[in-house]
Write a protein that holds these residues in place. Sequence first.
Motif, short mmCIF file in Angstrom:
data_model
loop_
_atom_site.label_atom_id
_atom_site.label_comp_id
_atom_site.label_asym_id
_atom_site.label_seq_id
_atom_site.Cartn_x
_atom_site.Cartn_y
_atom_site.Cartn_z
N ALA A 216 9.06 -40.27 -74.03
CA ALA A 216 8.91 -41.59 -73.54
C ALA A 216 10.45 -42.17 -73.37
O ALA A 216 10.91 -42.77 -72.44
CB ALA A 216 8.22 -42.45 -74.41
N ILE A 219 12.58 -41.40 -70.32
CA ILE A 219 12.04 -42.03 -68.78
C ILE A 219 13.35 -42.59 -68.25
O ILE A 219 13.56 -42.36 -67.05
CB ILE A 219 10.93 -42.89 -69.01
CG1 ILE A 219 9.71 -42.32 -69.40
CG2 ILE A 219 10.83 -43.84 -67.73
CD1 ILE A 219 8.33 -43.41 -69.69
N HIS A 227 10.94 -48.25 -73.61
CA HIS A 227 9.91 -47.19 -73.37
C HIS A 227 9.27 -46.61 -74.61
O HIS A 227 8.06 -46.66 -74.75
CB HIS A 227 10.13 -46.34 -72.19
CG HIS A 227 10.39 -46.50 -70.97
ND1 HIS A 227 9.28 -47.07 -70.00
CD2 HIS A 227 11.39 -46.85 -70.02
CE1 HIS A 227 9.66 -47.35 -68.94
NE2 HIS A 227 10.99 -47.50 -68.83
N TYR A 231 5.35 -47.46 -75.85
CA TYR A 231 4.51 -46.19 -75.83
C TYR A 231 4.20 -46.53 -77.32
O TYR A 231 2.72 -46.45 -77.63
CB TYR A 231 5.29 -45.04 -76.02
CG TYR A 231 4.36 -43.61 -76.33
CD1 TYR A 231 3.13 -43.33 -75.64
CD2 TYR A 231 4.73 -43.24 -77.61
CE1 TYR A 231 2.51 -42.30 -76.35
CE2 TYR A 231 3.96 -42.29 -78.27
CZ TYR A 231 2.81 -41.96 -77.77
OH TYR A 231 2.12 -40.88 -78.54
N ASP A 460 7.93 -53.66 -69.17
CA ASP A 460 7.41 -52.45 -69.08
C ASP A 460 6.27 -52.34 -69.67
O ASP A 460 5.85 -52.91 -70.54
CB ASP A 460 8.47 -51.58 -70.33
CG ASP A 460 9.48 -50.79 -69.84
OD1 ASP A 460 9.49 -50.66 -68.56
OD2 ASP A 460 10.24 -50.37 -70.61
N HIS A 462 3.00 -49.90 -70.70
CA HIS A 462 2.33 -48.50 -71.09
C HIS A 462 0.96 -48.63 -71.50
O HIS A 462 0.71 -49.47 -72.38
CB HIS A 462 3.15 -47.70 -72.59
CG HIS A 462 4.49 -47.45 -72.08
ND1 HIS A 462 5.02 -46.17 -72.39
CD2 HIS A 462 5.42 -47.95 -71.24
CE1 HIS A 462 6.13 -45.94 -71.75
NE2 HIS A 462 6.58 -47.08 -71.29
N PRO A 477 2.84 -44.62 -68.24
CA PRO A 477 3.85 -45.81 -68.19
C PRO A 477 4.44 -46.43 -66.89
O PRO A 477 4.31 -45.55 -65.91
CB PRO A 477 5.14 -44.92 -68.85
CG PRO A 477 5.05 -43.40 -68.26
CD PRO A 477 3.47 -43.36 -68.18
N ALA A 479 7.40 -48.61 -65.35
CA ALA A 479 8.78 -49.12 -65.47
C ALA A 479 8.92 -50.19 -64.59
O ALA A 479 8.18 -50.72 -63.72
CB ALA A 479 9.79 -47.89 -64.97
N CYS A 513 13.02 -44.10 -63.00
CA CYS A 513 11.95 -44.49 -63.64
C CYS A 513 10.86 -44.51 -62.61
O CYS A 513 9.63 -44.86 -63.14
CB CYS A 513 12.42 -45.69 -64.18
SG CYS A 513 13.74 -45.68 -65.12
#
Lengths: 537, 172
Positions: A216, A219, A227, A231, A460, A462, A477, A479, A513
């Motif tokens: 992650a 990314i 990220h 996650y 972000d 996730h 995910p 972005a 991303c």
Amino acid sequence: MIIEILKGNDAKILRHDEKVILALVPNDKLRTTAELLFKAGCYYATGVGVDERLLGVGFSMYHIFNCESEKRYVILKAVASNLKIPSITPVISGANWAEREAMDMIGILFDEHPEPLRLILPDDWPEGIYPLRKEFHYNERPPKVEFKPPKREKKPGIMEVPVGPYHPTLHEPEVFELHVKGEEIVGAVYRGFHVHRGMEKLAEERMTINQIPFLAERICGICGYTHNCAYAQAVEDAAKIEVPERALYIRTILLELERLHSHLLWFGVAFHLLGFDSGFMHTWRIREAFMDLAELLTGNRKTYGMNLIGGVRRDIDEEKKKKVLEIFEKTKKETKEVLDNAVGMKELISRMKGIGILPKKEGREIGVVGPVARASGIDTDVRRDHPYAAYGDLDFKVPVYKEGDVLARFLVRYEETFESFWIIEQALDQLPPGDILNEDYELPEYAVGIGATEAPRGEDVHFVITEGGNKVYRWRPRAPTYNNLPAVPIMLMGEKLADAPIIIASIDPCFSCTDHMVIVDGEKVCRCSLDDYLGRL
Amino acid sequence: MGRFKLIAKAISIGRVTEKYPFVPLEVPEGFRGKPVIDPEKCIGCTSCSNACPPQALQVYDDLERGVRVVHLFIGRCIFCARCQDVCPTGAIKLTKEFELATLSEEDLHQFVELQMVRCEECGRPFDTFRHLLYSAKELQPWEREMMFLCPECRAKRISERLIFAKGGGGYV
Ligand code: SF4
Ligand code: SF4
């Protein structure tokens, strides 16, 4: 209020707590429910298609809404019958890409989608092979099919100026094709998706929950740690894992350190694009101190690799704390000096003022996030609206500007930079004692979790479905640039060609991303496939 | 006006570019550089290869030669230090070395070969000597007796005994 909307539409509530409402909505009520949510002030964050056949469900679509007013994420789940789910794009244009992504990757068909065209898969990908279905393996390479690009005809009086396949300053793969009449931009085509890395597939098939944070983080080459955090938060949310307070503070410190270096990087790029190269040199000189700090705290300049599910891997001791504050004393002054100096330069400011305007209304419809949203009068910040890490305990301001131009985006980042210093100082000062990692947990089977962070570029999100053991069943995910890019063509319309680079750069884009495409045709934004667009030219 | 201020600033700061590579670059304590396995300490337990996110570490058994190979390929390594976290003996450590450019790919591989033990019953190599000794500490006395059996033969022996024990009354 949200819960009433859901119940009024026969939704079955699957999860209801202070962070998330997850509801299974009958297909015939999906569009009305989504529309009511949007009208109630929830904006569309993203959508996730999931192959749930192994769970005896079939193919399903999760539409995720950010409900700032209730400090919650609301997820509408719909299950495909005969591969079909009604599209919500006719009522929420922001869902366009997410639905098409699910169409490409899972093979769900969206009824009444205005443009059911390929978005992610390359043109030479065979029909009927869906990479995110469970029977497809991560290392499979389907045969290419022949593809003939459609013939294009030139429009009289319009010049095409390609910007790409690499961005002139960001060194990322992207193609903007600007259509100009004299000096004025009258259309823009964005073609992306050259670097789709199949991360979701890799994660769910080959990796374990504690390996994915490292994937992650990759990314993004600039804001990867956020990220990583998003996650980890998603899994922690799904499995209800308690993270030690000290770990939350350490995460906060690193997240803000990342914002500092990211914003300084952006200032440098912006100065360079505006022809102010000495400003570029100075911001990057100062930024170097933050890279060294990151190296000291985490063992690496850029990829911090600090998170595991349940906490962080390294502690911040007194000595390191002292060192951070020492360096801050110097860099804070220097940052202020250099940026204030730039703000004082009339020529520089007038290059940014009044160009690349994104009106608030359009911004809301597209669902822009982060500094782009805040520069257009949209008061949103995940750190404040959905507190995570230690942000709930700390004091900070969220700068909002109404102008919506490049200068406003510059000023939002300018103010945020100093907020970041302040946040880190507070977090270091209040750093609570105790453990930094909780490894005493069990991963439940098929629990849904959401993790959201405010990356330097915006929200972000996730989304995770756990599988039990040490695996995830689905990880998605999203972005921030995914939401911000559609706004670029709006900003570009009617501007001078010479201003295009700084306008594109003003959203601080992160193409790798995101990797999607946007097309503006004449005055109308039509997010459609390039082929379709070219066919119509 | 701003521009003159900046010139003054630039002069007062002077040159900031490091003289690297003509002078060595210092990295802080805890820097995550090239991982190195200490062949004396490694017991071939496979913890590191299970944790390694990009599969830079792989452990496989060469049954013909009766050795277990721990193979580290720096070309895949992302310097996350998970291997160092999970190694029970401290055999694998990340060093401060970061200058990994090389003209020969061989420099990027490290192989550690560990002698394996053959199963008393079927003769198949099933574990390394060192790992067996390492885990022997935690074994119950009755387990130690079967320590030189591969997992399959061990399972067979246990089930045989259980059957025997049922018939004979009481566990032997
Ligand atoms: S540092 Fe990370 S990537 Fe490299 S060998 Fe160790 S676990 Fe694998
Ligand atoms: S002892 Fe350490 S280096 Fe050797 S296999 Fe086990 S974890 Fe890897």
